[in-house]
Design an enzyme around this catalytic site. Structure first.
Site, PDB file in Angstrom:
ATOM      1  N   GLN A  85       0.833  -1.204   0.000  1.00 32.96           N
ATOM      2  CA  GLN A  85       0.000   0.000   0.000  1.00 32.96           C
ATOM      3  C   GLN A  85       0.868   1.256   0.000  1.00 32.96           C
ATOM      4  OE1 GLN A  85      -2.376   1.821   3.247  1.00 32.96           O
ATOM      5  NE2 GLN A  85      -4.151   1.267   2.001  1.00 32.96           N
ATOM      6  N   CYS A 114      -6.828   6.958   4.781  1.00 32.34           N
ATOM      7  CA  CYS A 114      -6.208   7.322   6.056  1.00 32.34           C
ATOM      8  C   CYS A 114      -6.720   8.685   6.519  1.00 32.34           C
ATOM      9  CB  CYS A 114      -4.692   7.358   5.928  1.00 32.34           C
ATOM     10  SG  CYS A 114      -3.872   7.867   7.461  1.00 32.34           S
ATOM     11  N   HIS A 184     -13.877   1.155   3.609  1.00 34.17           N
ATOM     12  CA  HIS A 184     -14.057   1.283   5.052  1.00 34.17           C
ATOM     13  C   HIS A 184     -15.347   2.082   5.237  1.00 34.17           C
ATOM     14  CE1 HIS A 184     -12.571   1.680   9.289  1.00 34.17           C
ATOM     15  NE2 HIS A 184     -13.527   2.598   9.254  1.00 34.17           N
ATOM     16  N   ASP A 216     -14.591  -2.801  11.794  1.00 33.95           N
ATOM     17  CA  ASP A 216     -15.172  -3.468  12.975  1.00 33.95           C
ATOM     18  C   ASP A 216     -15.411  -4.963  12.801  1.00 33.95           C
ATOM     19  OD1 ASP A 216     -15.050  -1.136  14.328  1.00 33.95           O
ATOM     20  OD2 ASP A 216     -17.193  -0.908  14.669  1.00 33.95           O
TER      21      ASP A 216
END
EC number: 1.3.1.90
Length: 315
Positions: A85, A114, A184, A216
């Site tokens: 990445q 990020c 995400h 999660d």
């Protein structure tokens, strides 16, 4: 180090897209700063993890500095399929990084998720979800400059408050030739709020490339539930794997054999003490008492940790 594996590189590379065509949900270890390095990737691969990412590497530093390349990236012949990445904001810099890494990895991923302040202020990470044309340009450049058709180019994103913008971003990336997209299911501002699995499902239904769900996922049961909720082709876990590297193999908590395997692998790889110890603290979180944690978490040498594990757990 890159130099160490130059001779054996060609025979071990794999096509990660084969995983997505296998008919099984792909189980993936997320890119984690400091943690998803070679030793930990080696461990989770022993416990049913199909695909591993490196921690995020700043592409400009990687291209500019041999020292950065050697400290940021290590692999070996068993470390496949592997996705490296990168944080990047310029198409040619990402291409240059991809060209360097191409012989040693199976694909690259562009970090568009990020949320850390330093990354966003540098033009990296989650701010890229607001620059769909730039993301499209970066994907297209890498696609056109890497000769190996099996080398994957993926992106990892967060979602917008207005999901139409996220779908637009994903469709632009798909048109540019992106291999798959990891979503995400939180916005840039959200940290511990519930994950929007419904949003991941909408994105999945809008695309014809594989979509990976992230956020999660702490157990194999969570992974199965999220797959059911989102219809995603892959499931990516971060903290869940830190706490239990055997999670994808169906263990509810870290088995002692996994702790033993970590000790063996970490010592074999010369893992620095802080990293070695931190991983054990995560793994043993659920299986140690408060009193034991007080003692274990302040141990300050490898020999002290090994003595403690041997005396208390026979590891």
């Amino acid at each position: 180090m890159i130099g160490d594996i130059r001779e054996t590189k060609e025979c071990y590379l794999k096509d990660p897209m084969d995983l997505f065509h296998s008919g099984q949900v792909v189980k993936i270890c997320a890119p984690m700063v400091r943690y998803s390095k070679l030793a930990f990737r080696t461990l989770v691969r022993k416990y049913s993890c199909d695909l591993c990412y490196t921690p995020m590497i700043v592409a400009a530093d990687f291209v500019r500095s041999a020292k950065a390349r050697d400290s940021e990236f290590t692999t070996n012949k068993g470390d496949h399929p592997l996705i490296v990445q990168f944080a990047a904001k310029e198409a040619q810099v990402l291409c240059d990084a991809a060209r360097i890494i191409c012989p040693f990895a199976d694909g690259i991923d562009l970090n568009c998720g990020c949320p850390q302040r330093w990354a966003i202020s540098e033009g990296y990470g989650a701010c890229l979800i607001n620059k769909p044309e730039l993301v499209k340009d970066m994907v297209r450049h890498v696609r056109s400059q890497i000769d190996n058709p099996k080398f994957s180019v993926s992106i990892k994103i967060r979602i917008h408050e207005d999901l139409k913008r996220t779908v637009d971003l994903c469709q632009k990336a798909e048109a540019a030739g992106v291999s798959w997209i990891t979503v995400h299911g939180r916005s840039i501002e959200e940290r511990h709020q519930p994950v929007h699995y419904d949003a991941i499902k909408i994105i999945k239904q809008s695309m014809s490339i594989p979509i990976v769900a992230n956020g999660d996922i702490k157990t194999l049961k969570d992974a199965e539930n999220v797959h059911h909720l989102t219809e995603a082709d892959g499931i990516m876990a971060a903290r869940g794997l830190l706490a239990n590297p055997a999670m994808f193999a169906g263990y509810e908590e870290t088995p002692f054999q996994c702790i033993q395997d970590w000790v063996d692998i970490a010592l074999e790889h010369g893992t620095p003490f802080t990293c070695f110890h931190h991983h054990l603290m995560y793994m043993m979180e659920r299986i140690t008492s408060k009193q034991e944690k007080k003692v274990f978490n302040v141990l300050s040498s490898t020999s002290a940790v090994l003595d403690y594990l041997n005396d208390h757990y026979g590891v």
